[in-house]
Write a protein that holds these residues in place. Sequence first.
Motif, PDB file in Angstrom:
ATOM      1  N   LEU A 186       0.818  -1.214   0.000  1.00 53.82           N
ATOM      2  CA  LEU A 186       0.000   0.000   0.000  1.00 53.82           C
ATOM      3  C   LEU A 186       0.848   1.259   0.000  1.00 53.82           C
ATOM      4  O   LEU A 186       0.351   2.361   0.210  1.00 53.82           O
ATOM      5  CB  LEU A 186      -0.936  -0.002   1.230  1.00 53.82           C
ATOM      6  N   SER A 187       2.156   1.083  -0.220  1.00 52.11           N
ATOM      7  CA  SER A 187       3.068   2.225  -0.304  1.00 52.11           C
ATOM      8  C   SER A 187       3.184   2.658  -1.759  1.00 52.11           C
ATOM      9  O   SER A 187       2.297   2.389  -2.568  1.00 52.11           O
ATOM     10  CB  SER A 187       4.433   1.856   0.277  1.00 52.11           C
ATOM     11  N   ASP A 188       4.268   3.283  -2.126  1.00 57.47           N
ATOM     12  CA  ASP A 188       4.429   3.787  -3.496  1.00 57.47           C
ATOM     13  C   ASP A 188       4.474   2.671  -4.531  1.00 57.47           C
ATOM     14  O   ASP A 188       4.004   2.828  -5.648  1.00 57.47           O
ATOM     15  CB  ASP A 188       5.704   4.634  -3.590  1.00 57.47           C
ATOM     16  N   ILE A 189       5.075   1.531  -4.152  1.00 60.03           N
ATOM     17  CA  ILE A 189       5.179   0.397  -5.073  1.00 60.03           C
ATOM     18  C   ILE A 189       3.983  -0.535  -4.839  1.00 60.03           C
ATOM     19  O   ILE A 189       3.826  -1.088  -3.741  1.00 60.03           O
ATOM     20  CB  ILE A 189       6.487  -0.377  -4.864  1.00 60.03           C
ATOM     21  N   PRO A 190       3.107  -0.718  -5.831  1.00 58.32           N
ATOM     22  CA  PRO A 190       1.872  -1.496  -5.628  1.00 58.32           C
ATOM     23  C   PRO A 190       2.072  -3.011  -5.696  1.00 58.32           C
ATOM     24  O   PRO A 190       1.332  -3.718  -6.371  1.00 58.32           O
ATOM     25  CB  PRO A 190       0.981  -1.002  -6.762  1.00 58.32           C
ATOM     26  N   HIS A 191       3.083  -3.499  -5.008  1.00 57.16           N
ATOM     27  CA  HIS A 191       3.334  -4.937  -4.925  1.00 57.16           C
ATOM     28  C   HIS A 191       3.772  -5.258  -3.498  1.00 57.16           C
ATOM     29  O   HIS A 191       4.535  -4.494  -2.903  1.00 57.16           O
ATOM     30  CB  HIS A 191       4.423  -5.378  -5.909  1.00 57.16           C
ATOM     31  N   VAL A 192       3.310  -6.393  -2.997  1.00 57.77           N
ATOM     32  CA  VAL A 192       3.705  -6.760  -1.635  1.00 57.77           C
ATOM     33  C   VAL A 192       5.172  -7.176  -1.618  1.00 57.77           C
ATOM     34  O   VAL A 192       5.711  -7.645  -2.626  1.00 57.77           O
ATOM     35  CB  VAL A 192       2.828  -7.906  -1.071  1.00 57.77           C
ATOM     36  N   SER A 193       5.801  -6.999  -0.473  1.00 55.24           N
ATOM     37  CA  SER A 193       7.191  -7.430  -0.307  1.00 55.24           C
ATOM     38  C   SER A 193       7.280  -8.945  -0.444  1.00 55.24           C
ATOM     39  O   SER A 193       6.547  -9.685   0.214  1.00 55.24           O
ATOM     40  CB  SER A 193       7.698  -7.002   1.075  1.00 55.24           C
ATOM     41  N   HIS A 194       8.171  -9.400  -1.327  1.00 50.77           N
ATOM     42  CA  HIS A 194       8.303 -10.853  -1.497  1.00 50.77           C
ATOM     43  C   HIS A 194       8.921 -11.503  -0.259  1.00 50.77           C
ATOM     44  O   HIS A 194       8.714 -12.690   0.001  1.00 50.77           O
ATOM     45  CB  HIS A 194       9.106 -11.193  -2.748  1.00 50.77           C
ATOM     46  N   TYR A 195       9.642 -10.726   0.555  1.00 51.37           N
ATOM     47  CA  TYR A 195      10.167 -11.248   1.813  1.00 51.37           C
ATOM     48  C   TYR A 195       9.011 -11.531   2.785  1.00 51.37           C
ATOM     49  O   TYR A 195       8.967 -12.581   3.439  1.00 51.37           O
ATOM     50  CB  TYR A 195      11.138 -10.258   2.447  1.00 51.37           C
ATOM     51  N   ARG A 196       8.088 -10.577   2.878  1.00 48.73           N
ATOM     52  CA  ARG A 196       6.947 -10.753   3.784  1.00 48.73           C
ATOM     53  C   ARG A 196       5.992 -11.826   3.272  1.00 48.73           C
ATOM     54  O   ARG A 196       5.384 -12.551   4.062  1.00 48.73           O
ATOM     55  CB  ARG A 196       6.216  -9.418   3.971  1.00 48.73           C
ATOM     56  N   LEU A 197       5.868 -11.926   1.948  1.00 45.37           N
ATOM     57  CA  LEU A 197       5.055 -13.001   1.367  1.00 45.37           C
ATOM     58  C   LEU A 197       5.639 -14.358   1.742  1.00 45.37           C
ATOM     59  O   LEU A 197       4.905 -15.282   2.127  1.00 45.37           O
ATOM     60  CB  LEU A 197       5.005 -12.847  -0.151  1.00 45.37           C
ATOM     61  N   ALA A 198       6.954 -14.491   1.651  1.00 47.17           N
ATOM     62  CA  ALA A 198       7.618 -15.744   2.011  1.00 47.17           C
ATOM     63  C   ALA A 198       7.428 -16.045   3.490  1.00 47.17           C
ATOM     64  O   ALA A 198       7.149 -17.190   3.876  1.00 47.17           O
ATOM     65  CB  ALA A 198       9.105 -15.667   1.670  1.00 47.17           C
ATOM     66  N   ALA A 199       7.566 -15.019   4.346  1.00 46.62           N
ATOM     67  CA  ALA A 199       7.380 -15.215   5.788  1.00 46.62           C
ATOM     68  C   ALA A 199       5.955 -15.647   6.083  1.00 46.62           C
ATOM     69  O   ALA A 199       5.713 -16.533   6.920  1.00 46.62           O
ATOM     70  CB  ALA A 199       7.709 -13.925   6.540  1.00 46.62           C
TER      71      ALA A 199
END
Length: 390
Positions: A186-199
């Motif tokens: 929900l920040s400037d880049i409209p993609h979730v962090s792949h690190y947080r997705l992995a976690a």
Amino acid sequence: MVRAISLDRKVLIFRYFAAYDKIYLLNQVKKGKGRKHLTDVMKKSDKLIRLWLISGAFFVLTMVVIGGITRLTGSGLSIVEWDLVYGILPPLNEQQWNIAFDKYKTSPEYQKINYNMDLSGFKQIFFWEYLHRLIGRFTGFLFIIPFAIFYVKGYFSKTILKKVLLIFTLGLSQGVMGWLMVKSGLSDIPHVSHYRLAAHLVLAFFIIASIVWAINSLQSNKNKKGQLSPIALLLSGLLLLQIIYGAFVAGLKAGYFYNTYPDMGGFFIPPGIFDKTPALINLLENAVTVQFVHRWIPLFIVGLLLYMKFGTKEFKKSYKITETTNYLFFTIVVQIALGINTLLSGVNIISGVLHQIMAAVIFMLSVQLIYQTREVNEKQEEKQTILEPV
């Protein structure tokens, strides 16, 4: 004040009957009639706990499936806030739908990617994210309410209680990480962090693995002290690494590149694999490198499984261990075929979801194998202790 007194009375009555069950059981034991009754009660409590844990694993796996669909349909950022209470209900009329849609319009995803989306399209992506969160809430209630009842009734041994509390902690962490993952998109880049997705994904797998371990522990109701199998641990470690790289592939959308196999666009080592500096960062943040690693880890896993089947006797010590090893070999072959099909199809949703389900099944089997080998090792160690001269 009246409500508080009424609630206290209910709690006291609940505790009284729970205590009465224990007193009755103790009296039966003192009279010499309680051994069978005690065994029956323990069997009943273990059965209830087992069913509860199995249902929990089922709903966590369901969340993994819905989460995969949510990701593949681009629905994960459709709800831009987290409301634990009011978020249970979806929009119920046109006005509420428009309010939800207006909130989504403030997100970078809408402004940069989905700016042509209408209310009908928003409802479609809203559905999957809402369903994912709803099942998460239901799973939480499914865990907490029976846990409270079983705890008050004294159904948990110390061993099982520790494992259940671990599952509870992992579940809370999973919920928090889910929101942190969404928030990162929900920040400037409209993609979730792949690190947080992995976690987020790994926590779900850890919950399922912990449930598998707890269910096995119910059979003996004690901590296993046998030696852990280094090979079985290595297998689970490689599988976990592959799962993490699978999440990286999803988060970086690396599955949409090089949709050929076994080559990558005519190359076995594609160009751009070391584009980023320092070089090691490519293993974590370069989509081409991440896909390359995710393609070839399975070769090491298959090689290790072949060694387990034909190169050592450790996994032939019991029928159960041999059976689990065979299941692992079969499911990993199927998983590789699903992965290749997902890649060649340009990330077909059905194939991608099946690929994720199979990953969960394989990881469960690997945990089961660790437990089984430890159990057999413990029995062998006990026999050696008995046979040793005093």
